[in-house]
Design a protein around this motif. Structure first.
Motif, PDB file in Angstrom:
ATOM      1  N   ARG A 174      18.260  70.924  14.956  1.00  0.00           N
ATOM      2  CA  ARG A 174      19.135  69.998  15.655  1.00  0.00           C
ATOM      3  C   ARG A 174      18.293  69.224  16.665  1.00  0.00           C
ATOM      4  NH1 ARG A 174      24.043  73.007  18.350  1.00  0.00           N
ATOM      5  NH2 ARG A 174      22.338  73.557  19.720  1.00  0.00           N
ATOM      6  N   GLY A 175      18.520  67.962  16.804  1.00  0.00           N
ATOM      7  CA  GLY A 175      17.773  67.173  17.787  1.00  0.00           C
ATOM      8  C   GLY A 175      18.224  67.521  19.184  1.00  0.00           C
ATOM      9  N   GLY A 176      17.303  67.915  20.056  1.00  0.00           N
ATOM     10  CA  GLY A 176      17.658  68.292  21.419  1.00  0.00           C
ATOM     11  C   GLY A 176      18.014  67.074  22.253  1.00  0.00           C
ATOM     12  N   ARG A 177      18.773  67.277  23.290  1.00  0.00           N
ATOM     13  CA  ARG A 177      19.129  66.170  24.184  1.00  0.00           C
ATOM     14  C   ARG A 177      17.930  65.773  25.020  1.00  0.00           C
ATOM     15  NH1 ARG A 177      24.142  68.613  26.888  1.00  0.00           N
ATOM     16  NH2 ARG A 177      25.517  68.876  25.133  1.00  0.00           N
TER      17      ARG A 177
END
Length: 80
Positions: A66-69
């Motif tokens: 998942r792409g991190g914030r």
């Protein structure tokens, strides 16, 4: 024959499961080490992450990360 229904959740392959299981055993035994630093891993979450990472490298079926914030460099200050 009915088409297989997709449940919508992310799925992991058996090989990925085996890798995570192996990492958990190594953690329990005290032989699981983290990447560059080589420090001993005691965290359950980190052991799972290492197992999934190994599985990815071996080409097992593991959903993409998942792409991190993105975080800003510090707190914004309001100008008065």
């Amino acid at each position: 024959m009915a088409a297989r229904k997709s449940s919508g959740r992310r799925r992991y392959g058996k090989a990925a499961s085996k890798r995570v299981e192996s990492a958990m055993r190594r953690r329990k035994k005290g032989t699981l080490r983290s990447g560059r630093s080589g420090k001993r891993v005691t965290s359950r979450k980190q052991a799972i992450a290492i197992g999934l990472s190994e599985a990815r490298k071996k080409g097992a079926k593991v959903p993409r990360k998942r792409g991190g914030r993105k975080r800003s460099g510090g707190r914004k200050r309001s100008s008065r």
